[in-house]
Design a protein around this motif. Structure first.
Motif, PDB file in Angstrom:
ATOM      1  N   ARG A   4      10.346   4.125  -4.804  1.00 15.68           N
ATOM      2  CA  ARG A   4      10.971   3.161  -3.911  1.00 15.68           C
ATOM      3  C   ARG A   4       9.872   2.449  -3.125  1.00 15.68           C
ATOM      4  O   ARG A   4       9.031   3.101  -2.495  1.00 15.68           O
ATOM      5  CB  ARG A   4      11.909   3.895  -2.950  1.00 15.68           C
ATOM      6  N   VAL A   5       9.855   1.129  -3.191  1.00 15.58           N
ATOM      7  CA  VAL A   5       8.922   0.348  -2.378  1.00 15.58           C
ATOM      8  C   VAL A   5       9.497   0.283  -0.969  1.00 15.58           C
ATOM      9  O   VAL A   5      10.524  -0.365  -0.726  1.00 15.58           O
ATOM     10  CB  VAL A   5       8.723  -1.070  -2.953  1.00 15.58           C
ATOM     11  N   LEU A   6       8.870   0.987  -0.051  1.00 13.20           N
ATOM     12  CA  LEU A   6       9.324   0.980   1.333  1.00 13.20           C
ATOM     13  C   LEU A   6       8.830  -0.268   2.059  1.00 13.20           C
ATOM     14  O   LEU A   6       9.560  -0.886   2.832  1.00 13.20           O
ATOM     15  CB  LEU A   6       8.837   2.231   2.058  1.00 13.20           C
ATOM     16  N   GLY A   7       7.564  -0.617   1.828  1.00 16.10           N
ATOM     17  CA  GLY A   7       6.991  -1.816   2.418  1.00 16.10           C
ATOM     18  C   GLY A   7       6.105  -2.504   1.406  1.00 16.10           C
ATOM     19  O   GLY A   7       5.316  -1.844   0.719  1.00 16.10           O
ATOM     20  N   SER A   8       6.218  -3.810   1.273  1.00 13.36           N
ATOM     21  CA  SER A   8       5.506  -4.541   0.222  1.00 13.36           C
ATOM     22  C   SER A   8       4.437  -5.488   0.747  1.00 13.36           C
ATOM     23  O   SER A   8       3.712  -6.101  -0.041  1.00 13.36           O
ATOM     24  CB  SER A   8       6.505  -5.333  -0.626  1.00 13.36           C
ATOM     25  N   ALA A   9       4.318  -5.622   2.068  1.00 10.10           N
ATOM     26  CA  ALA A   9       3.341  -6.555   2.640  1.00 10.10           C
ATOM     27  C   ALA A   9       2.056  -5.837   3.019  1.00 10.10           C
ATOM     28  O   ALA A   9       2.008  -4.615   3.146  1.00 10.10           O
ATOM     29  CB  ALA A   9       3.924  -7.245   3.871  1.00 10.10           C
ATOM     30  N   ALA A  10       1.001  -6.618   3.209  1.00 12.40           N
ATOM     31  CA  ALA A  10      -0.260  -6.079   3.708  1.00 12.40           C
ATOM     32  C   ALA A  10      -0.157  -5.869   5.214  1.00 12.40           C
ATOM     33  O   ALA A  10       0.917  -6.035   5.809  1.00 12.40           O
ATOM     34  CB  ALA A  10      -1.394  -7.038   3.356  1.00 12.40           C
ATOM     35  N   VAL A  34      11.686 -11.244   4.601  1.00  9.37           N
ATOM     36  CA  VAL A  34      10.783 -10.513   5.491  1.00  9.37           C
ATOM     37  C   VAL A  34      10.338  -9.229   4.797  1.00  9.37           C
ATOM     38  O   VAL A  34      11.121  -8.561   4.116  1.00  9.37           O
ATOM     39  CB  VAL A  34      11.500 -10.194   6.818  1.00  9.37           C
ATOM     40  N   ARG A  35       9.068  -8.890   4.965  1.00  7.50           N
ATOM     41  CA  ARG A  35       8.516  -7.683   4.363  1.00  7.50           C
ATOM     42  C   ARG A  35       7.794  -6.845   5.405  1.00  7.50           C
ATOM     43  O   ARG A  35       7.106  -7.392   6.271  1.00  7.50           O
ATOM     44  CB  ARG A  35       7.536  -8.034   3.226  1.00  7.50           C
ATOM     45  N   THR A  36       7.936  -5.526   5.304  1.00  7.91           N
ATOM     46  CA  THR A  36       7.201  -4.619   6.173  1.00  7.91           C
ATOM     47  C   THR A  36       5.914  -4.178   5.477  1.00  7.91           C
ATOM     48  O   THR A  36       5.650  -4.543   4.332  1.00  7.91           O
ATOM     49  CB  THR A  36       8.047  -3.398   6.552  1.00  7.91           C
ATOM     50  N   VAL A 286       6.745  -9.610  -8.218  1.00  8.70           N
ATOM     51  CA  VAL A 286       6.294  -9.571  -6.834  1.00  8.70           C
ATOM     52  C   VAL A 286       7.211  -8.618  -6.081  1.00  8.70           C
ATOM     53  O   VAL A 286       8.434  -8.819  -6.046  1.00  8.70           O
ATOM     54  CB  VAL A 286       6.321 -10.965  -6.195  1.00  8.70           C
ATOM     55  N   ALA A 287       6.655  -7.569  -5.501  1.00  7.13           N
ATOM     56  CA  ALA A 287       7.466  -6.539  -4.851  1.00  7.13           C
ATOM     57  C   ALA A 287       8.169  -7.065  -3.604  1.00  7.13           C
ATOM     58  O   ALA A 287       7.667  -7.932  -2.909  1.00  7.13           O
ATOM     59  CB  ALA A 287       6.590  -5.347  -4.484  1.00  7.13           C
ATOM     60  N   VAL A 288       9.330  -6.509  -3.365  1.00 10.45           N
ATOM     61  CA  VAL A 288      10.056  -6.696  -2.106  1.00 10.45           C
ATOM     62  C   VAL A 288      10.395  -5.327  -1.559  1.00 10.45           C
ATOM     63  O   VAL A 288      10.465  -4.346  -2.294  1.00 10.45           O
ATOM     64  CB  VAL A 288      11.352  -7.521  -2.305  1.00 10.45           C
ATOM     65  N   ASP A 289      10.599  -5.241  -0.254  1.00  7.55           N
ATOM     66  CA  ASP A 289      11.025  -3.988   0.333  1.00  7.55           C
ATOM     67  C   ASP A 289      12.356  -3.569  -0.273  1.00  7.55           C
ATOM     68  O   ASP A 289      13.271  -4.380  -0.420  1.00  7.55           O
ATOM     69  CB  ASP A 289      11.200  -4.148   1.843  1.00  7.55           C
ATOM     70  N   GLY A 290      12.451  -2.301  -0.653  1.00 10.03           N
ATOM     71  CA  GLY A 290      13.692  -1.793  -1.210  1.00 10.03           C
ATOM     72  C   GLY A 290      13.729  -1.788  -2.729  1.00 10.03           C
ATOM     73  O   GLY A 290      14.674  -1.243  -3.313  1.00 10.03           O
ATOM     74  N   LEU A 291      12.716  -2.367  -3.373  1.00 10.09           N
ATOM     75  CA  LEU A 291      12.678  -2.349  -4.837  1.00 10.09           C
ATOM     76  C   LEU A 291      12.587  -0.907  -5.324  1.00 10.09           C
ATOM     77  O   LEU A 291      11.790  -0.122  -4.841  1.00 10.09           O
ATOM     78  CB  LEU A 291      11.465  -3.139  -5.322  1.00 10.09           C
TER      79      LEU A 291
END
Length: 295
Positions: A4-10, A34-36, A286-291
């Motif tokens: 699970r991608v929890l956060g996808s941003a730098a 929005v991404r964390t 491109v990942a998103v949060d929740g993927l």
């Protein structure tokens, strides 16, 4: 095995709180989500989960994923935290986990030393809860539990260490995770400066590769007047360009490629950008949060 991608941003997330660059402005207007900050959770059975990196957004990320919620009392399905480096963006969340009865931590000796003697994050955390550290040695398989194992691999970098002199070995690592029962494997590599031959050998043939997508172009932040260093000088190979990550992916033979650790200035964050279309045309994501990914 599930991820699970929890956060996808730098670091800083997207949009970044103090940034008015074109991408951040567009995200605020609804042109993207929005991404964390960067972190993932991995499990072999969807009951017990292993966190890779603990971002400053860890509490919000846990609340957004019901499978990480406590089932009774003060228990948690979160078994341990694995660290790829000692960057604050990947470790400050450890302090937010201080209510744990004990925290299991997997990290290289170099990362552990920086967190103790450099940033002081572990020294502070240990005042609140016991920390059970397992040393991760690059190239060595480490059993995690439930048939899940990990193998760290060294990711060479010339980026200057902020805390202490730094170390040549184990300062930055990626992880190859394997479900021993099915043989399924994935690689998580949120920071890479250059895909050198010895590093490419660690990635080749993995079923799912989650790889550093910090910047689209090497001069991205310099051109925007936001920094004096290029993407590579900050330890991140850009996605685009003749020698960027995207151009090198076909030779890696990964079945699925997902860009993670996306900087707030990166145009691939915008749903309708030309750069996003280029990524999609190659079959990468491109990942998103929740993927969620199953391998």
């Amino acid at each position: 095995m599930w991820l699970r991608v929890l956060g996808s941003a730098a670091g800083g997330g997207s949009p970044q709180w103090n940034c008015g660059c074109p991408v951040c402005a567009a995200i605020r207007s609804g042109a993207g989500v929005v991404r964390t900050q960067s972190s993932v959770a991995v499990s072999a059975d969807r009951r017990r989960w292993y966190l890779i990196n603990a971002s400053p957004d860890v509490r919000t990320q846990i609340e957004a994923f019901p499978e990480l919620h406590p089932r009774t009392g003060r228990t948690s399905p979160l078994e341990a935290v694995l660290l790829t480096d000692a960057e604050l963006d990947h470790t400050l969340g450890l302090l937010l986990l201080r209510e744990a009865r004990a925290l299991r931590l997997y990290a290289t000796p170099a990362v552990h030393k920086t967190l103790c003697d450099g940033t002081g994050v572990l020294r502070t955390l240990e005042r609140y809860c016991p920390v059970e550290w397992t040393a991760v040695l690059p190239g060595t398989d480490v059993p995690l539990g439930d048939g899940l194992s990990c193998r760290a691999f060294d990711v060479p970098t010339t980026k200057q260490a902020r805390f202490g002199p730094g170390a040549d070995h184990g300062r930055v690592v990626g992880y190859r995770l394997t479900d021993e029962r099915s043989g399924a494997n994935l690689v998580y590599l949120p920071g890479v400066q250059a895909l050198m031959p010895e590093l490419r050998a660690q990635l080749e043939g993995c079923e799912c590769l989650l790889i550093d997508g910090t910047c689209w172009s090497d001069d991205e932040l310099v051109r925007l007047g936001l920094a004096g260093k290029t993407s590579r000088e900050m330890g991140h190979q850009p996605i685009g360009g003749a020698d960027g990550t995207l151009a090198q992916l076909p030779s890696l033979n990964a079945r699925r490629v997902i860009f993670v650790h996306l900087n707030n200035t990166n145009p691939v964050l915008l749903d309708d950008s030309p750069e996003r279309r280029v990524v999609a045309q190659t079959g990468a994501e491109v990942a998103v949060d929740g993927l969620e990914v199953e391998v």
